[in-house]
Design a protein around this motif. Structure first.
Motif, PDB file in Angstrom:
ATOM      1  N   LEU A   1       1.048  -1.513   0.239  1.00  0.00           N
ATOM      2  CA  LEU A   1       0.153   0.038   0.205  1.00  0.00           C
ATOM      3  C   LEU A   1       0.729   0.914  -0.005  1.00  0.00           C
ATOM      4  O   LEU A   1       2.005   1.344   0.904  1.00  0.00           O
ATOM      5  CB  LEU A   1      -0.891  -0.063   1.274  1.00  0.00           C
ATOM      6  CG  LEU A   1      -1.753   0.889   1.503  1.00  0.00           C
ATOM      7  CD1 LEU A   1      -3.017   0.777   0.310  1.00  0.00           C
ATOM      8  CD2 LEU A   1      -2.402   1.294   2.881  1.00  0.00           C
ATOM      9  N   THR A   2       0.387   2.275  -0.859  1.00  0.00           N
ATOM     10  CA  THR A   2       1.145   3.656  -0.900  1.00  0.00           C
ATOM     11  C   THR A   2       0.393   4.126  -1.623  1.00  0.00           C
ATOM     12  O   THR A   2      -0.012   3.595  -2.596  1.00  0.00           O
ATOM     13  CB  THR A   2       2.678   3.151  -1.361  1.00  0.00           C
ATOM     14  OG1 THR A   2       3.575   4.588  -1.614  1.00  0.00           O
ATOM     15  CG2 THR A   2       2.735   2.724  -3.348  1.00  0.00           C
TER      16      THR A   2
ATOM     17  N   ILE B   1       4.739  11.356   0.893  1.00  0.00           N
ATOM     18  CA  ILE B   1       5.402  11.491   2.530  1.00  0.00           C
ATOM     19  C   ILE B   1       4.797  13.098   3.104  1.00  0.00           C
ATOM     20  O   ILE B   1       5.171  13.704   2.373  1.00  0.00           O
ATOM     21  CB  ILE B   1       6.581  11.435   3.288  1.00  0.00           C
ATOM     22  CG1 ILE B   1       7.151  10.421   2.286  1.00  0.00           C
ATOM     23  CG2 ILE B   1       7.709  12.082   4.015  1.00  0.00           C
ATOM     24  CD1 ILE B   1       7.517   9.184   3.384  1.00  0.00           C
TER      25      ILE B   1
ATOM     26  N   LEU C   1      10.930   2.801   3.040  1.00  0.00           N
ATOM     27  CA  LEU C   1      10.717   3.475   4.229  1.00  0.00           C
ATOM     28  C   LEU C   1       9.142   2.032   4.839  1.00  0.00           C
ATOM     29  O   LEU C   1      10.320   1.711   6.062  1.00  0.00           O
ATOM     30  CB  LEU C   1       9.959   5.011   4.309  1.00  0.00           C
ATOM     31  CG  LEU C   1       9.386   5.292   5.539  1.00  0.00           C
ATOM     32  CD1 LEU C   1       9.781   4.745   6.746  1.00  0.00           C
ATOM     33  CD2 LEU C   1       8.366   6.196   5.344  1.00  0.00           C
ATOM     34  N   ARG C   2       8.760   1.559   4.171  1.00  0.00           N
ATOM     35  CA  ARG C   2       7.957   0.726   3.705  1.00  0.00           C
ATOM     36  C   ARG C   2       8.770  -0.605   4.643  1.00  0.00           C
ATOM     37  O   ARG C   2       8.294  -1.344   5.748  1.00  0.00           O
ATOM     38  CB  ARG C   2       6.484   1.032   3.059  1.00  0.00           C
ATOM     39  CG  ARG C   2       5.294   2.107   3.471  1.00  0.00           C
ATOM     40  CD  ARG C   2       4.759   1.957   1.946  1.00  0.00           C
ATOM     41  NE  ARG C   2       5.115   2.352   0.963  1.00  0.00           N
ATOM     42  CZ  ARG C   2       5.442   0.963  -0.009  1.00  0.00           C
ATOM     43  NH1 ARG C   2       4.860  -0.561   0.355  1.00  0.00           N
ATOM     44  NH2 ARG C   2       5.631   1.341  -1.382  1.00  0.00           N
TER      45      ARG C   2
ATOM     46  N   TRP D   1       6.853  11.987  14.335  1.00  0.00           N
ATOM     47  CA  TRP D   1       6.015  11.776  12.595  1.00  0.00           C
ATOM     48  C   TRP D   1       5.434  12.998  12.467  1.00  0.00           C
ATOM     49  O   TRP D   1       4.188  13.313  12.177  1.00  0.00           O
ATOM     50  CB  TRP D   1       5.754  10.799  12.127  1.00  0.00           C
ATOM     51  CG  TRP D   1       6.455  10.135  11.362  1.00  0.00           C
ATOM     52  CD1 TRP D   1       7.580   9.868  10.921  1.00  0.00           C
ATOM     53  CD2 TRP D   1       5.547   8.733  10.447  1.00  0.00           C
ATOM     54  NE1 TRP D   1       7.891   8.869   9.908  1.00  0.00           N
ATOM     55  CE2 TRP D   1       6.755   8.330  10.310  1.00  0.00           C
ATOM     56  CE3 TRP D   1       4.671   7.503  10.264  1.00  0.00           C
ATOM     57  CZ2 TRP D   1       6.597   6.955   9.257  1.00  0.00           C
ATOM     58  CZ3 TRP D   1       4.367   7.209   9.597  1.00  0.00           C
ATOM     59  CH2 TRP D   1       5.574   6.248   8.983  1.00  0.00           C
TER      60      TRP D   1
ATOM     61  N   GLU E   1      -1.464   8.578   7.579  1.00  0.00           N
ATOM     62  CA  GLU E   1       0.145   8.330   7.364  1.00  0.00           C
ATOM     63  C   GLU E   1       0.221   7.296   8.765  1.00  0.00           C
ATOM     64  O   GLU E   1       0.941   6.272   9.004  1.00  0.00           O
ATOM     65  CB  GLU E   1       1.003   9.279   7.586  1.00  0.00           C
ATOM     66  CG  GLU E   1       0.541   9.217   5.802  1.00  0.00           C
ATOM     67  CD  GLU E   1       2.227  10.345   5.679  1.00  0.00           C
ATOM     68  OE1 GLU E   1       1.877  11.654   6.433  1.00  0.00           O
ATOM     69  OE2 GLU E   1       2.820   9.907   5.027  1.00  0.00           O
TER      70      GLU E   1
ATOM     71  N   HIS F   1      -1.566   4.118   8.600  1.00  0.00           N
ATOM     72  CA  HIS F   1      -0.831   3.233   7.633  1.00  0.00           C
ATOM     73  C   HIS F   1      -0.038   2.557   8.541  1.00  0.00           C
ATOM     74  O   HIS F   1       0.062   1.221   8.016  1.00  0.00           O
ATOM     75  CB  HIS F   1      -0.284   4.054   6.829  1.00  0.00           C
ATOM     76  CG  HIS F   1      -0.019   3.257   5.547  1.00  0.00           C
ATOM     77  ND1 HIS F   1       0.609   4.023   3.817  1.00  0.00           N
ATOM     78  CD2 HIS F   1       0.887   2.199   5.360  1.00  0.00           C
ATOM     79  CE1 HIS F   1       0.699   3.172   3.576  1.00  0.00           C
ATOM     80  NE2 HIS F   1       0.709   1.744   3.775  1.00  0.00           N
ATOM     81  N   LEU F   2       1.114   3.494   9.152  1.00  0.00           N
ATOM     82  CA  LEU F   2       1.935   2.787   9.545  1.00  0.00           C
ATOM     83  C   LEU F   2       1.379   1.392  10.637  1.00  0.00           C
ATOM     84  O   LEU F   2       2.305   0.746  10.277  1.00  0.00           O
ATOM     85  CB  LEU F   2       1.979   3.963  10.794  1.00  0.00           C
ATOM     86  CG  LEU F   2       3.775   3.317  12.124  1.00  0.00           C
ATOM     87  CD1 LEU F   2       4.520   2.849  11.838  1.00  0.00           C
ATOM     88  CD2 LEU F   2       4.324   4.353  13.439  1.00  0.00           C
TER      89      LEU F   2
HETATM   90  C1  LIG Z   1       3.437   4.799   6.131  1.00  0.00           C
HETATM   91  C2  LIG Z   1       3.755   6.089   5.088  1.00  0.00           C
HETATM   92  C3  LIG Z   1       4.678   7.141   5.436  1.00  0.00           C
HETATM   93  C4  LIG Z   1       3.256   6.055   4.000  1.00  0.00           C
HETATM   94  C5  LIG Z   1       3.370   6.889   3.079  1.00  0.00           C
HETATM   95  N1  LIG Z   1       2.988   8.243   3.177  1.00  0.00           N
HETATM   96  C6  LIG Z   1       2.830   6.131   1.021  1.00  0.00           C
HETATM   97  O1  LIG Z   1       1.607   6.438   0.953  1.00  0.00           O
HETATM   98  O2  LIG Z   1       3.732   5.684   1.432  1.00  0.00           O
END
Ligand SMILES: CC(C)C[C@H](N)C(=O)O
Length: 455
Positions: free
Chosen positions: A348-349, A353, A364-365, A419, A426, A429-430
């Motif tokens: 998922l993205t 950021i 990052l993910r 953050w 977000e 999402h984390l």
């Molecule tokens: C967990 C987030 C930092 C993910 C980021 N917003 C994305 O769309 O990939």
């Protein structure tokens, strides 16, 4: 009116008659007497006292899911909510080896390990609704032996999955009158346990409120927390720049160096704690009654002078090759759904950021996912754990580890401390990544134990 279990998200438009689907979640009317509420913080302005989350303003949520606060928060990301709901529906409602009351009782046992009032309360209602024996809700001692013997499995899966050995599995599977487990039943119970452990983390990580509860807070108040700004205003810029740098560098570390970096990260994760912010562990009687060995938790290695978990080499037992096929053979519908859910959450993205658009966030993910599994001793050979330190700053790690390993200790301050420029969506999402990485870590350990049992 009978309780209708909010297992599936119900929007107002879907069903007006389900408007009271969250009944019996009120502590006063709950079948589990004496439920207290999760920590409610009173110092936060602009928060709807009946909103689904204590941390996320109602205006940030996608829409109302009546009575189902989990769906209201997850609904910010519909693609994830959809696969989550399908999996949970399969586990609780569809064909499976366990009876409906047993499924909800296993959910209660799992949620109790992380002191998740929301789920204990919800599944107590559901348990009665599907014809469960009310005496079982008096406590674990009143449940049949067959369920009680799941205690060790429950506590290892919740807190220290690396301790699971084939002997634990063999013990449950050995013929023992009416109390032994078939492999199909055991797999069903294992997926329920891990699903609800991980969901407890999600609920506490996002500050999800128990619906309609008039919270009588019997937990001790949190210590006064400093309001230090741990993150500079440039946090998002820094992460974006770090990712670009890592993309460009392409530096290849040696095998030995990669291994050393993992071990370093694993050992250092021990020090990642919410310093001075830990409240004394306190169990509500409503939770305590479903627990045996309540003191058993994730190991704080430094204090007990114990070793970090032994390394689990992920390439020797991967989800894709081993875990999935074993699961698929034993409980195919769930194997399939879990696989899909891992993929949806991992991939998922929105390419964002904070306010930055068009960013490739895969590093990052991946760092987030691998850091969680590193805390459980799982190492991916092809991953350079040095990246974790470039991309995850300390307050983020503290939050991640607390949500995953000690969800009952999450506070609004911890949620706010990392953050700071990022959106609430977000942070939700984390929390999907944390939920799924934790779930997969526990499954990898237990499935490895099962497969070694079979050989
Ligand atoms: C967990 C987030 C930092 C993910 C980021 N917003 C994305 O769309 O990939």
């Amino acid at each position: 009116m009978a309780a209708v279990c909010p297992i599936s998200p119900v929007r107002p438009a879907d069903s007006a008659s389900n408007a009271r689907q969250d009944c019996n979640l009120d502590p006063q009317s709950s079948p589990v007497n004496g439920l207290n509420g999760v920590e409610e913080e009173k110092d936060q302005p602009n928060r709807d006292p009946r909103g689904p989350s204590m941390y996320i303003p109602v205006s940030e949520l996608a829409g109302a899911y009546l009575g189902d606060n989990i769906a209201a928060v997850m609904g910010i990301h519909p693609e994830y909510l959809h696969i989550f709901w399908k999996t949970q529906h399969q586990l609780l409602r569809m064909d499976g080896a366990l009876s409906l009351p047993e499924r909800h009782y296993v959910a209660i046992m799992a949620a109790a390990r992380h002191q998740c009032i929301y789920l204990v309360s919800l599944h107590s209602s559901c348990f009665l609704q599907v014809g469960g024996d009310p005496r079982w809700l008096e406590g674990i001692q009143q449940a049949p032996i067959k369920l009680r013997v799941l205690n060790d499995l429950n506590k290892f899966l919740a807190h220290r999955p690396w301790m699971l050995a084939k002997e634990h599995i063999a013990l449950l599977l050995r013929p023992c009158g009416g109390n032994s487990w078939s492999l199909a039943e055991l797999i069903h119970a294992i997926v329920l346990l891990t699903h609800f452990h991980a969901l407890s983390s999600f609920i506490m990580g996002c500050g999800i409120r128990t619906p309609q509860s008039q919270l009588s807070n019997s937990r001790p108040p949190s210590p006064v927390e400093s309001n230090e700004t741990l993150n500079s205003a440039e946090e998002a810029e820094r992460v974006v720049a770090e990712m670009l740098k890592l993309n460009e560098e392409g530096e290849e570390a040696t095998r030995e160096e990669m291994e050393t970096r993992f071990e370093k990260e694993k050992i250092e994760s021990v020090m990642v704690t919410a310093n001075g912010r830990i409240t004394q562990c306190f169990f509500s009687p409503a939770i305590y009654r479903f627990l045996e060995h309540p003191e058993f938790g994730y190991i704080d290695f430094t204090r007990r002078g114990e070793q970090a978990p032994p390394t689990f080499r992920a390439h020797e037992f991967t989800w894709d090759c081993h875990g999935y096929s074993l699961m698929h053979g034993l409980y195919s519908e769930i194997g399939q759904l879990l696989d899909e859910k891992f993929q949806v959450s991992y991939n998922l993205t929105y390419h964002t950021i904070a306010t930055h658009q068009g960013v490739d966030t895969s590093r990052l993910r991946r760092a987030i996912w691998n850091y969680i599994q590193c805390i459980y001793g799982i190492r991916y050979d092809d991953y350079d754990y040095g990246e974790v330190n470039h991309l995850l700053e300390r307050s983020l790690k503290v939050y991640m580890k607390t949500v995953t390993c000690h969800p009952e200790r999450v506070t609004h301050q911890l949620y706010k401390d990392f953050w700071r420029q990022f959106k609430h969506s977000e942070k939700v999402h984390l929390n999907f990544l944390l939920l799924e990485a934790k779930l997969q870590a526990a499954l990898l350990y237990v499935l490895r134990a099962i497969s070694s049992c079979k050989t």
